[in-house]
Design a protein around this motif. Structure first.
Motif, PDB file in Angstrom:
ATOM      1  N   VAL A   1       0.519  -1.174   0.000  1.00  0.00           N
ATOM      2  CA  VAL A   1      -0.325   0.443   0.482  1.00  0.00           C
ATOM      3  C   VAL A   1       0.732   1.219  -0.111  1.00  0.00           C
ATOM      4  N   ASN A   2       0.516   2.067  -0.822  1.00  0.00           N
ATOM      5  CA  ASN A   2       1.183   3.685  -0.734  1.00  0.00           C
ATOM      6  C   ASN A   2       0.204   4.670  -0.021  1.00  0.00           C
ATOM      7  N   THR A   3       1.093   4.955   1.191  1.00  0.00           N
ATOM      8  CA  THR A   3       0.809   5.275   2.442  1.00  0.00           C
ATOM      9  C   THR A   3       0.772   6.787   2.643  1.00  0.00           C
ATOM     10  N   THR A   4       1.050   7.554   1.184  1.00  0.00           N
ATOM     11  CA  THR A   4       0.724   9.124   1.245  1.00  0.00           C
ATOM     12  C   THR A   4      -0.527   9.044  -0.207  1.00  0.00           C
ATOM     13  N   SER A   5      -0.352   8.727  -1.397  1.00  0.00           N
ATOM     14  CA  SER A   5      -1.045   9.365  -2.062  1.00  0.00           C
ATOM     15  C   SER A   5      -2.451   8.542  -2.121  1.00  0.00           C
ATOM     16  N   ASP A   6      -3.406   9.415  -2.360  1.00  0.00           N
ATOM     17  CA  ASP A   6      -4.780   8.929  -2.887  1.00  0.00           C
ATOM     18  C   ASP A   6      -4.337   7.913  -3.457  1.00  0.00           C
ATOM     19  N   ALA A   7      -5.242   6.528  -3.106  1.00  0.00           N
ATOM     20  CA  ALA A   7      -5.500   5.455  -3.618  1.00  0.00           C
ATOM     21  C   ALA A   7      -6.166   5.828  -5.283  1.00  0.00           C
ATOM     22  N   LEU A   8      -7.007   6.562  -5.410  1.00  0.00           N
ATOM     23  CA  LEU A   8      -7.882   6.180  -6.498  1.00  0.00           C
ATOM     24  C   LEU A   8      -6.178   7.159  -7.720  1.00  0.00           C
ATOM     25  N   THR A   9      -6.042   7.669  -6.886  1.00  0.00           N
ATOM     26  CA  THR A   9      -4.489   8.394  -8.438  1.00  0.00           C
ATOM     27  C   THR A   9      -3.699   7.033  -8.796  1.00  0.00           C
ATOM     28  N   GLN A  10      -3.266   6.193  -7.678  1.00  0.00           N
ATOM     29  CA  GLN A  10      -2.859   5.034  -8.415  1.00  0.00           C
ATOM     30  C   GLN A  10      -3.561   4.043  -9.453  1.00  0.00           C
ATOM     31  N   VAL A  11      -5.151   4.328  -8.732  1.00  0.00           N
ATOM     32  CA  VAL A  11      -5.924   3.461 -10.480  1.00  0.00           C
ATOM     33  C   VAL A  11      -5.300   4.196 -11.142  1.00  0.00           C
ATOM     34  N   ALA A  12      -5.350   6.052 -11.153  1.00  0.00           N
ATOM     35  CA  ALA A  12      -5.773   6.501 -12.589  1.00  0.00           C
ATOM     36  C   ALA A  12      -4.510   6.385 -13.060  1.00  0.00           C
ATOM     37  N   THR A  13      -3.255   5.787 -12.696  1.00  0.00           N
ATOM     38  CA  THR A  13      -1.616   5.783 -13.514  1.00  0.00           C
ATOM     39  C   THR A  13      -1.799   4.860 -14.996  1.00  0.00           C
ATOM     40  N   ILE A  14      -2.744   3.827 -14.059  1.00  0.00           N
ATOM     41  CA  ILE A  14      -3.052   2.319 -15.492  1.00  0.00           C
ATOM     42  C   ILE A  14      -5.293   2.679 -16.003  1.00  0.00           C
ATOM     43  N   HIS A  15      -5.537   3.843 -15.887  1.00  0.00           N
ATOM     44  CA  HIS A  15      -7.266   4.094 -16.273  1.00  0.00           C
ATOM     45  C   HIS A  15      -7.223   5.593 -16.703  1.00  0.00           C
ATOM     46  N   SER A  16      -7.911   5.667 -17.815  1.00  0.00           N
ATOM     47  CA  SER A  16      -8.011   7.157 -18.364  1.00  0.00           C
ATOM     48  C   SER A  16      -9.125   7.812 -17.040  1.00  0.00           C
ATOM     49  N   SER A  17      -9.276   9.114 -18.104  1.00  0.00           N
ATOM     50  CA  SER A  17      -9.848   9.918 -17.040  1.00  0.00           C
ATOM     51  C   SER A  17     -11.733   9.712 -17.041  1.00  0.00           C
ATOM     52  N   ASP A  18     -12.077   9.000 -17.874  1.00  0.00           N
ATOM     53  CA  ASP A  18     -12.819   8.053 -18.319  1.00  0.00           C
ATOM     54  C   ASP A  18     -13.183   7.259 -17.263  1.00  0.00           C
ATOM     55  N   GLU A  19     -12.613   6.439 -17.700  1.00  0.00           N
ATOM     56  CA  GLU A  19     -12.516   4.950 -16.122  1.00  0.00           C
ATOM     57  C   GLU A  19     -12.846   5.780 -14.894  1.00  0.00           C
ATOM     58  N   ILE A  20     -11.924   6.732 -14.694  1.00  0.00           N
ATOM     59  CA  ILE A  20     -11.884   7.283 -13.322  1.00  0.00           C
ATOM     60  C   ILE A  20     -13.424   8.113 -13.210  1.00  0.00           C
ATOM     61  N   GLY A  21     -13.751   8.348 -13.703  1.00  0.00           N
ATOM     62  CA  GLY A  21     -14.694   9.149 -14.031  1.00  0.00           C
ATOM     63  C   GLY A  21     -15.713   7.947 -13.285  1.00  0.00           C
TER      64      GLY A  21
ATOM     65  N   LYS B   1      -9.596   3.292   2.634  1.00  0.00           N
ATOM     66  CA  LYS B   1     -10.400   3.310   3.652  1.00  0.00           C
ATOM     67  C   LYS B   1      -9.858   4.608   3.863  1.00  0.00           C
ATOM     68  N   GLY B   2      -9.044   5.563   3.608  1.00  0.00           N
ATOM     69  CA  GLY B   2      -9.163   7.121   4.317  1.00  0.00           C
ATOM     70  C   GLY B   2      -9.405   7.814   2.818  1.00  0.00           C
ATOM     71  N   TRP B   3      -9.369   7.213   1.685  1.00  0.00           N
ATOM     72  CA  TRP B   3     -10.563   7.625   1.326  1.00  0.00           C
ATOM     73  C   TRP B   3     -12.054   7.271   1.690  1.00  0.00           C
ATOM     74  N   LEU B   4     -11.913   6.901   1.681  1.00  0.00           N
ATOM     75  CA  LEU B   4     -13.771   6.313   1.525  1.00  0.00           C
ATOM     76  C   LEU B   4     -14.817   7.529   3.073  1.00  0.00           C
ATOM     77  N   VAL B   5     -13.491   6.714   4.095  1.00  0.00           N
ATOM     78  CA  VAL B   5     -13.872   7.777   5.493  1.00  0.00           C
ATOM     79  C   VAL B   5     -14.340   9.474   5.083  1.00  0.00           C
ATOM     80  N   GLU B   6     -13.162   9.410   4.214  1.00  0.00           N
ATOM     81  CA  GLU B   6     -12.832  11.207   4.065  1.00  0.00           C
ATOM     82  C   GLU B   6     -14.014  11.708   3.234  1.00  0.00           C
ATOM     83  N   THR B   7     -14.607  10.777   2.283  1.00  0.00           N
ATOM     84  CA  THR B   7     -15.213  10.786   0.948  1.00  0.00           C
ATOM     85  C   THR B   7     -16.643  10.378   1.505  1.00  0.00           C
ATOM     86  N   TYR B   8     -17.185   9.904   2.305  1.00  0.00           N
ATOM     87  CA  TYR B   8     -18.594   9.385   2.869  1.00  0.00           C
ATOM     88  C   TYR B   8     -19.049   9.589   4.125  1.00  0.00           C
ATOM     89  N   ASN B   9     -17.801  10.064   5.210  1.00  0.00           N
ATOM     90  CA  ASN B   9     -18.478  10.581   6.063  1.00  0.00           C
ATOM     91  C   ASN B   9     -17.824  12.286   6.634  1.00  0.00           C
TER      92      ASN B   9
END
Length: 281
Positions: free
Chosen positions: A86-106, A196-204
């Motif tokens: 696990v990358n302990t600092t960057s947004d996990a969605l940023t990691q996903v974005a490195t191998i997926h397009s902007s439409d896919e991330i949306g 985990k961190g992103w989910l809590v920050e986004t939906y709580n």
């Protein structure tokens, strides 16, 4: 780091290529690594949990300055422990974005909104999504893209149903999602660890006492499937309320609902016994 050897580097490389491992999956890999290092055959059965834990500890000491860590979490249904890099600092969605397009991330963000917002209410805490509903998000995305072009809206993605289906398969293969036998998508152990961190920050919203993302009082891991089959005491350790045997968390919050069962009856499909009789996890 004097004790950090090629065996440790090979072990970390395994996580880089495999994303997620269990102890049983790691045993033959470590056996192969040790066999090369010791110049004699080491069998998978010779690898102990202590061997595995020691390798993880050494890896984490080396990875910490690089903001990486091997973390673990129980699979909420099988109770098998999974380990992920696990990358302990960057947004996990940023990691996903490195191998997926902007439409896919949306699309992925809209998928998570459906899972953790629309399908996660006081009335029904499902935190998953049926395959057909996941594909239907494509039409919603197109409508929102058109709305945005007219000066409104926030979400933008433009995928075909086939592209969305391929993306969902990739997310399962990459270890972010799991697909159940009944066709529901949910976050995998890796997804829960990294997001985990992103989910809590986004939906709580603690200020307004909105807690859509909840954690187990015992292990502190995010709960997306209730766990009473493993935790035999059916009393909440926090509020001391006893589970009534009727209200489920996870996929069964949907599959035991009257609307779902009525749809099954209307289609002529007989609900499986575990839809109605299975004890809660």
């Amino acid at each position: 780091m004097a004790d950090y050897e090629d065996t440790n580097r090979a072990f970390v490389q395994t996580f880089l290529s495999r994303n997620v491992l269990t102890f049983e999956q790691a045993r033959p890999i470590l056996a192969a690594i040790f066999s090369v290092h010791e110049k004699k055959e080491v069998r998978a059965g010779d690898i102990t949990q202590d061997d595995f834990t020691s390798m993880i500890s050494a890896a984490n000491d080396a990875l910490s300055p690089l903001d990486f860590e091997i973390r673990s979490a129980f699979h909420q249904e099988t109770r098998e422990r999974y380990y992920a890099l696990v990358n302990t600092t960057s947004d996990a969605l940023t990691q996903v974005a490195t191998i997926h397009s902007s439409d896919e991330i949306g699309y992925v963000k809209r998928l998570f909104d459906e899972m953790f917002d629309a399908n996660n209410t006081e009335r029904r805490e499902a935190m998953c999504i049926a395959g057909k509903d996941a594909l239907n998000l494509v039409r919603a995305g197109r409508r929102e893209t058109q709305t945005q072009q007219n000066g409104e809206g926030q979400t933008k993605f433009n995928l075909t149903a086939h592209e969305a289906e391929v993306l969902l398969s990739k997310l399962v293969a990459e270890g972010w999602l799991e697909k159940s036998a009944k066709g529901f998508y949910s976050l995998s152990p890796r997804g829960l660890m990294e997001l985990k961190g992103w989910l809590v920050e986004t939906y709580n919203d603690e200020e307004n006492q909105i807690r859509k993302i909840k954690s187990c009082e015992a292990c502190k891991e995010i709960i997306t499937v209730a766990f009473f089959r493993v935790q035999r005491n059916r009393v909440c350790p926090n509020c001391r309320t006893e589970w009534d045997g009727k209200h489920y968390v996870g996929e069964k919050a949907i599959t035991t609902s009257e609307s779902y069962l009525k749809g099954k009856r209307r289609s002529g499909a007989r609900p499986r016994d575990d839809d109605e009789d299975e004890d809660e996890d």
